[in-house]
Design a protein around this motif. Structure first.
Motif, mmCIF file in Angstrom:
data_model
loop_
_atom_site.group_PDB
_atom_site.id
_atom_site.type_symbol
_atom_site.label_atom_id
_atom_site.label_comp_id
_atom_site.label_asym_id
_atom_site.label_seq_id
_atom_site.Cartn_x
_atom_site.Cartn_y
_atom_site.Cartn_z
ATOM 1 N N VAL B 22 0.835 -1.208 0.000
ATOM 2 C CA VAL B 22 0.000 0.000 0.000
ATOM 3 C C VAL B 22 0.870 1.258 0.000
ATOM 4 C CG1 VAL B 22 -1.745 1.266 1.283
ATOM 5 C CG2 VAL B 22 -1.863 -1.222 1.160
ATOM 6 N N GLY B 43 -8.642 4.471 -1.289
ATOM 7 C CA GLY B 43 -7.862 3.244 -1.376
ATOM 8 C C GLY B 43 -6.397 3.448 -1.712
ATOM 9 N N CYS B 44 -5.937 4.717 -1.768
ATOM 10 C CA CYS B 44 -4.533 4.925 -2.146
ATOM 11 C C CYS B 44 -3.612 4.827 -0.933
ATOM 12 C CB CYS B 44 -4.350 6.260 -2.861
ATOM 13 S SG CYS B 44 -4.488 7.697 -1.795
ATOM 14 N N GLY B 45 -4.168 4.716 0.262
ATOM 15 C CA GLY B 45 -3.316 4.506 1.433
ATOM 16 C C GLY B 45 -3.243 5.694 2.381
ATOM 17 N N LYS B 46 -4.139 6.654 2.236
ATOM 18 C CA LYS B 46 -4.108 7.847 3.088
ATOM 19 C C LYS B 46 -4.319 7.497 4.557
ATOM 20 C CE LYS B 46 -7.653 9.766 0.989
ATOM 21 N NZ LYS B 46 -8.018 8.701 0.044
ATOM 22 N N THR B 47 -5.370 6.714 4.826
ATOM 23 C CA THR B 47 -5.652 6.349 6.213
ATOM 24 C C THR B 47 -4.514 5.526 6.795
ATOM 25 O OG1 THR B 47 -8.029 6.431 5.868
ATOM 26 C CG2 THR B 47 -7.257 5.095 7.710
ATOM 27 N N THR B 48 -3.987 4.617 5.978
ATOM 28 C CA THR B 48 -2.877 3.786 6.453
ATOM 29 C C THR B 48 -1.710 4.671 6.884
ATOM 30 O OG1 THR B 48 -3.576 2.053 4.928
ATOM 31 C CG2 THR B 48 -1.351 1.884 5.824
HETATM 32 N N1 LIG Z 1 -5.562 -3.888 7.853
HETATM 33 C C1 LIG Z 1 -5.572 -4.040 6.520
HETATM 34 N N2 LIG Z 1 -5.486 -5.272 5.973
HETATM 35 C C2 LIG Z 1 -5.487 -5.437 4.633
HETATM 36 N N3 LIG Z 1 -5.567 -4.444 3.748
HETATM 37 C C3 LIG Z 1 -5.656 -3.193 4.210
HETATM 38 C C4 LIG Z 1 -5.658 -2.924 5.624
HETATM 39 N N4 LIG Z 1 -5.761 -1.581 5.800
HETATM 40 C C5 LIG Z 1 -5.808 -1.049 4.554
HETATM 41 N N5 LIG Z 1 -5.745 -2.009 3.603
HETATM 42 C C6 LIG Z 1 -5.759 -1.784 2.152
HETATM 43 O O1 LIG Z 1 -4.868 -0.756 1.870
HETATM 44 C C7 LIG Z 1 -5.362 0.101 0.849
HETATM 45 C C8 LIG Z 1 -5.364 1.521 1.337
HETATM 46 O O2 LIG Z 1 -6.310 1.682 2.372
HETATM 47 P P1 LIG Z 1 -6.539 3.056 3.093
HETATM 48 O O3 LIG Z 1 -5.273 3.510 3.697
HETATM 49 O O4 LIG Z 1 -7.692 2.898 4.005
HETATM 50 O O5 LIG Z 1 -6.923 3.993 1.857
HETATM 51 P P2 LIG Z 1 -7.584 5.447 1.847
HETATM 52 O O6 LIG Z 1 -7.682 5.941 3.254
HETATM 53 O O7 LIG Z 1 -6.698 6.260 0.991
HETATM 54 O O8 LIG Z 1 -8.937 5.281 1.209
HETATM 55 C C9 LIG Z 1 -6.735 -0.423 0.500
HETATM 56 O O9 LIG Z 1 -6.630 -1.186 -0.678
HETATM 57 C C10 LIG Z 1 -7.106 -1.287 1.651
HETATM 58 O O10 LIG Z 1 -7.910 -2.349 1.236
#
Ligand SMILES: Nc1ncnc2c1ncn2[C@@H]1O[C@H](COP(=O)(O)OP(=O)(O)O)[C@@H](O)[C@H]1O
Ligand SMILES: [Mg+2]
Lengths: 219, 284
Positions: B22, B43-48
């Protein structure tokens, strides 16, 4: 998360669903009106009376009047009252043990996957033992006094408390833990301010089940 | 020295054939007092990335430096505003806002003073005994914001803080947020997929691409505050970022963006009731 957001928003301004649920099963008689109560007791008494008249044999089914008289006699008989008190004391003591064991263990198992992996097999196998199978063992362990009874009450009470505590802790949104930790909360503070209030309703449900199971098991 | 520095952060989920990288070597620097927005498609990884900065999860590689120090785990030096607010439903507004102050050594007197200040800032005075389920979406949002600001964190992290609100409420709250930030002067890293929100609130917008979460655009928003939505420059910035966001989707083009926006619109909650909007406006 989408769904929970909707639910929270929709409940704004009205009684939260949680509170409503609590009232509805808060007490059996809580929402039954006086008339309904008289009606249902009346129906029971009439059916009972008819059934007793049908058999007309004390040993199969005594008449309601005879039963009530016996109950009244029992209620003024000091010996019965003392026995009732002793039983009540045992149930409460066993229930307290069940709480003391079940709640902390359930919290540890709910909060930590590691603890759950280690403890689950033990709990699950002990849980399968039929309650009566403990009787001979407990007599060997504790002798003939209060010990076996207390053990059984604790045993039947601990599982509903344990399982509902685990479920309660499991259902807490991770966001609450994250929020608390990002505000500098210690482990103790998280237990007191997040885990207990959030899992409390579930723990109470388990405690209620444990109480009735304990009461049933001594009779 | 940067207030917040993200250095070579990588994160992947899954294992073996299904591994999904991610974040791949993501970095950025944020100066003290700067309001930086991370703009990118879902889905680009902002929250992550934001939760890694918050310490809610660990990066596989890389570090997050706060005032030059490596961070490890969550802490009150980084405030967090959740999209779902995460207000404690069993506490009223007062106890929710006091909660962070009660976790640190702060005298009762100081707590009360700060509480009054925050409630006034969020237009919540007189609402302190209401529980979260009795608040409108906008009031919950403002409660969550001042709760995160209560102990003056070094950095405030916000994950789509207005994402749960409808269009009108979002516009209104953007103005209120700006006013609060002009008063509190805190360093902010916010995540959004809303171009308008990014331009209105930010000093700088970083556009994040799909696939590895690399930063594909770093745009300074050079507009006076309080921001005016009508100016030509404002619209220019919006156009530039809309284009950048489209490119960020990896050439998937306008259709993908439109599909995404429609998806987002459908996922949105039904419009707020009149009362709720009024409650929000009373704060103005
Ligand atoms: N705990 C996790 N396990 C598996 N995949 C994850 C997890 N957290 C996020 N992802 C994946 O990582 C990608 C980015 O998620 P996220 O950071 O939520 O995106 P955003 O906030 O930009 O919409 C997504 O494809 C999501 O499915
Ligand atoms: Mg997100």
């Amino acid at each position: 998360m989408e769904a929970s957001r909707g639910a929270v928003r929709r409940s704004a301004g009205v009684t939260p669903p949680q509170a409503r649920g609590k009232q509805a099963n808060g007490g059996f008689l809580g929402w039954v009106s006086r008339q309904q109560w008289i009606l249902s007791v009346g129906v029971i008494l009439i059916v009972w009376q008819l059934a007793a008249a049908h058999y007309d044999a004390e040993i199969i089914l005594p008449y309601p009047a005879a039963t009530l008289k016996a109950l009244a006699a029992a209620l003024v008989d000091p010996e019965t009252l003392i026995n009732l008190g002793i039983t009540l004391g045992r149930v409460l003591t066993g229930f307290a043990y069940a709480l003391i064991i079940g709640v902390p263990l359930g919290m540890a198992m709910g909060a930590s996957k590691k603890v759950r992996r280690v403890v689950s097999p033990i709990v699950d196998s002990v849980r399968q033992v039929p309650i009566m199978a403990w009787v001979p063992l407990t007599i060997v362990w504790f002798g003939l006094g209060d010990g076996p009874t207390l053990f059984l009450i604790t045993m039947v009470g601990v599982f509903p408390i344990l399982l509902s505590t685990i479920a309660g802790v499991d259902n807490i949104s991770p966001d609450f833990f994250h929020a608390a930790r990002s505000m500098g909360a210690s482990k103790g503070s998280i237990i007191k301010n997040v885990v207990i209030p959030a899992a409390g309703p579930d723990i109470l449900t388990g405690a209620r089940l444990a109480m009735s199971a304990g009461w049933m098991s001594v009779i | 020295m940067s207030k917040l520095e993200i250095k070579g952060v990588s994160k992947q989920f899954g294992a073996g054939d299904t591994v999904h990288r991610v974040l791949d070597d993501v970095g950025m620097r944020i100066a003290e007092g700067e309001f930086v927005t991370l703009l990118g498609p879902s889905g680009c990884g902002k929250t992550t990335l934001l939760t890694i900065v918050a310490g809610f999860q660990h990066a596989d590689e890389g570090v997050v430096l706060l005032s030059g120090n490596v961070t490890d785990g969550p802490g009150p030096d980084r405030g967090f505003v959740f999209q779902s607010y995460a207000l404690f439903p069993w506490m009223n507004v007062r106890d929710n806002v006091l909660f962070p102050m009660r976790q640190v050594a702060m005298s009762a007197e100081d707590q009360e003073r700060r509480l009054a200040e925050l409630l006034a800032l969020a237009h919540l005075s007189g609402k302190e005994h209401l529980y979260p389920h009795q608040l409108s979406g906008g009031m919950k949002q403002r409660t969550a914001l001042v709760r995160a600001l209560a102990c003056s964190p070094e950095v405030l992290l916000m994950d789509e803080p207005l994402g749960a609100l409808d269009y009108q409420m979002r516009m209104l709250l953007q103005g209120e947020l700006e006013a609060i930030f002009m008063r509190e002067r805190v360093t902010v890293l916010m995540v959004t997929h809303d171009v308008e929100e990014a331009v209105f609130l930010s000093d700088r917008v970083l556009v994040m691409g799909l696939g590895g979460g690399r930063i594909v655009r770093d745009l300074k928003i050079d507009l006076p505050r309080p921001r005016q939505r009508k100016s030509e420059r404002y619209h220019h910035y919006k156009d530039v970022l809309t284009d950048a966001l489209r490119d960020a989707m990896g050439g998937a083009g306008l259709e993908a963006l439109e599909r995404l926006e429609m998806g987002a619109a459908q996922a949105e909650l039904p419009p707020l009731s009149v009362e709720e909007i009024e409650v929000g406006m009373m704060g103005q």
